[in-house]
Design a protein around this motif. Sequence first.
Motif, PDB file in Angstrom:
ATOM      1  N   VAL A  73      -0.421  11.989  10.432  1.00 33.56           N
ATOM      2  CA  VAL A  73       0.764  12.520   9.212  1.00 33.56           C
ATOM      3  C   VAL A  73       0.591  11.471   8.102  1.00 33.56           C
ATOM      4  O   VAL A  73       0.203  12.024   6.609  1.00 33.56           O
ATOM      5  CB  VAL A  73       1.774  13.020   9.634  1.00 33.56           C
ATOM      6  CG1 VAL A  73       2.677  13.549   8.907  1.00 33.56           C
ATOM      7  CG2 VAL A  73       1.578  14.316  10.826  1.00 33.56           C
ATOM      8  N   VAL A  74       1.011  10.081   8.527  1.00 34.91           N
ATOM      9  CA  VAL A  74       1.044   9.360   7.323  1.00 34.91           C
ATOM     10  C   VAL A  74      -0.949   9.026   6.779  1.00 34.91           C
ATOM     11  O   VAL A  74      -0.719   8.853   5.488  1.00 34.91           O
ATOM     12  CB  VAL A  74       1.612   7.956   8.177  1.00 34.91           C
ATOM     13  CG1 VAL A  74       0.978   6.512   7.405  1.00 34.91           C
ATOM     14  CG2 VAL A  74       2.285   8.175   8.770  1.00 34.91           C
ATOM     15  N   GLU A  79      -3.359   9.213   1.927  1.00 29.32           N
ATOM     16  CA  GLU A  79      -4.565   9.318   0.610  1.00 29.32           C
ATOM     17  C   GLU A  79      -3.871  10.443   0.021  1.00 29.32           C
ATOM     18  O   GLU A  79      -4.725  10.661  -1.291  1.00 29.32           O
ATOM     19  CB  GLU A  79      -5.268  10.433   1.445  1.00 29.32           C
ATOM     20  CG  GLU A  79      -5.922   9.371   2.662  1.00 29.32           C
ATOM     21  CD  GLU A  79      -7.182   8.778   2.196  1.00 29.32           C
ATOM     22  OE1 GLU A  79      -7.338   9.089   0.594  1.00 29.32           O
ATOM     23  OE2 GLU A  79      -7.443   7.430   2.494  1.00 29.32           O
ATOM     24  N   TRP A  80      -3.212  11.675  -0.183  1.00 29.90           N
ATOM     25  CA  TRP A  80      -2.168  13.038  -1.447  1.00 29.90           C
ATOM     26  C   TRP A  80      -1.881  11.132  -1.796  1.00 29.90           C
ATOM     27  O   TRP A  80      -1.667  12.047  -3.590  1.00 29.90           O
ATOM     28  CB  TRP A  80      -1.322  13.384  -0.288  1.00 29.90           C
ATOM     29  CG  TRP A  80      -0.535  14.108  -1.851  1.00 29.90           C
ATOM     30  CD1 TRP A  80      -1.224  14.988  -2.120  1.00 29.90           C
ATOM     31  CD2 TRP A  80       0.554  13.988  -1.878  1.00 29.90           C
ATOM     32  NE1 TRP A  80      -0.621  15.757  -3.219  1.00 29.90           N
ATOM     33  CE2 TRP A  80       0.437  15.161  -2.799  1.00 29.90           C
ATOM     34  CE3 TRP A  80       1.076  13.058  -1.512  1.00 29.90           C
ATOM     35  CZ2 TRP A  80       1.897  15.208  -3.718  1.00 29.90           C
ATOM     36  CZ3 TRP A  80       2.349  13.578  -2.233  1.00 29.90           C
ATOM     37  CH2 TRP A  80       2.698  14.599  -3.257  1.00 29.90           C
ATOM     38  N   GLY A  85      -2.811   9.041  -7.837  1.00 29.67           N
ATOM     39  CA  GLY A  85      -2.061   7.822  -8.687  1.00 29.67           C
ATOM     40  C   GLY A  85      -0.753   7.467  -8.179  1.00 29.67           C
ATOM     41  O   GLY A  85       0.198   6.434  -8.983  1.00 29.67           O
ATOM     42  N   ALA A  86      -0.455   7.083  -7.284  1.00 27.40           N
ATOM     43  CA  ALA A  86       1.188   6.459  -6.558  1.00 27.40           C
ATOM     44  C   ALA A  86       1.078   4.564  -6.332  1.00 27.40           C
ATOM     45  O   ALA A  86       2.159   4.006  -6.380  1.00 27.40           O
ATOM     46  CB  ALA A  86       1.356   6.732  -4.839  1.00 27.40           C
ATOM     47  N   ALA A  90      -0.575   2.966  -1.459  1.00 30.91           N
ATOM     48  CA  ALA A  90      -0.885   4.065  -0.272  1.00 30.91           C
ATOM     49  C   ALA A  90      -2.549   3.534  -0.108  1.00 30.91           C
ATOM     50  O   ALA A  90      -2.453   3.935   0.531  1.00 30.91           O
ATOM     51  CB  ALA A  90      -1.469   5.325  -1.559  1.00 30.91           C
ATOM     52  N   GLY A  91      -3.105   2.995  -1.010  1.00 35.88           N
ATOM     53  CA  GLY A  91      -4.778   2.487   0.027  1.00 35.88           C
ATOM     54  C   GLY A  91      -4.664   2.000   1.108  1.00 35.88           C
ATOM     55  O   GLY A  91      -4.693   2.084   1.898  1.00 35.88           O
ATOM     56  N   TYR A  92      -3.254   0.705   1.287  1.00 33.74           N
ATOM     57  CA  TYR A  92      -2.990   0.019   2.091  1.00 33.74           C
ATOM     58  C   TYR A  92      -2.794   0.809   3.474  1.00 33.74           C
ATOM     59  O   TYR A  92      -2.647   0.187   4.803  1.00 33.74           O
ATOM     60  CB  TYR A  92      -2.372  -1.037   2.246  1.00 33.74           C
ATOM     61  CG  TYR A  92      -2.726  -2.975   0.978  1.00 33.74           C
ATOM     62  CD1 TYR A  92      -2.869  -3.332   1.454  1.00 33.74           C
ATOM     63  CD2 TYR A  92      -2.378  -2.115  -0.144  1.00 33.74           C
ATOM     64  CE1 TYR A  92      -3.243  -4.254   0.326  1.00 33.74           C
ATOM     65  CE2 TYR A  92      -3.089  -3.197  -1.298  1.00 33.74           C
ATOM     66  CZ  TYR A  92      -3.810  -4.583  -0.560  1.00 33.74           C
ATOM     67  OH  TYR A  92      -3.948  -5.124  -1.731  1.00 33.74           O
TER      68      TYR A  92
END
Length: 462
Positions: A73-74, A79-80, A85-86, A90-92
Amino acid sequence: MERTNVDEPASGRPGPRRPGPAGTAADTAAPAGQKAPRGARGPGVFSLADEEKRRGVRQMKTIATGMLVLVAVVYALAEWAGSAGAGAWAGYVAAAAEAGMVGALADWFAVTALFRHPLGLPIPHTAIIPTKKDTLGRSLGDFVGENFLSSDVVRERLRAVGIGSRLGGWLAEPANAERVTAELSTALRGALTVLRDADVQAVVGEAVTRRAEAQEIAPGIGGMLDKIVADGGHRKVVDLVCVRAHDWLVEHSDSVMDAVTGGAPGWTPRFVDRKVGDRVYKELLRFVTEMRDVPDHPARGAVDRFLTDFAQDLQSDTDTRARVERLKTEVLNRDEVQDLIASAWNAVRRMVVSAAEDERSELRTRARAGLLSLGRRMASDERLQGKVDGWLEDAAVHVVTTYRDEITSLITETVAGWDAEHTSKKIEAHIGRDLQFIRINGTVVGALAGLLIHTVSRALGA
């Protein structure tokens, strides 16, 4: 995703569910006195303790599976968020969650493959315990034989324990010596009670008779008689015979007279018979009296010479020895003698049982004292300790070297006789909870490794 039903058979299809404690679907323990259900052949049926362990396994499976669902879920949310553009964070998060999923799935596959085919798919090298049970049993038997049943290992272990010293210190305690005495008495009473009197009497009678028949007794009797005569030990017997003979003649003079007169010819006058009888009686009484009162009487010397010659004949004369052997055989074959030998067992058994039951009997007192003395000696005498340790080591080495194949084959054949599915469930109930921590650790370690790899990649790429 892994199924959490521990009743899942090796094929992956749900098995029949049986009511268990607290409404579980676990196999219930067989009631006392009943056989284990068919298909449950293995290391015992499931007990209440096993059911408790299986519940613990299910709880840990739920936690491990929940962590897999959580990182999934995380990952989806990260990914969302990244696509929205968060920001770089978010990539980490996505990298950590992705690696966590990989670690969780890999460890789930590894743990599940021990007990069944993952998702019921017949993937090679899975369901290891059910399919490789016999091979594992042989390997376990070989491992035990090589590492536990070798003479060097047994000797080294027993020598390190120091059984002689410990046993001596334990026996030196009065309470322990009393306990051992009581146990030995109980065992002795039990053994004597179990034995059939008729069987023991037959064995004892046969043993005594056979030993007596095999051993020539004449030379031994002759040697003993020769020593007795040389030491003058027979003189008291001669004295007793003379005293008894004198007393008998005094008390039975009429009998002697009747015997003499009764043997006289019929043509002799009665007064002559009585005169002759009286003369014979007086001479006989005088002879016995002199023999009784005079230590150096010629008759006593004649008795000494007779006994000495007889002792020599018993040792060297073939005819005399043969007569003694025939007499011995006749005596042994008499029913009265055989009954006496047989009845000796009953007397001995009653005596021993009575002594074993009485705590203050001489038998138990001496046994207790002997054990205490032995314990004190073993506790302080290093030489005796070494002897005891050596005896025990030799006995243990003899057992393991002689019966090693039988012991290892017992392990191998026992494991081979277990039901594969039941054995797998039994093992999983005992170690499954710990194995689920591998899945949890795999999720956490995988996430950390993914985060580290992503961080290093971004740093090098920058």
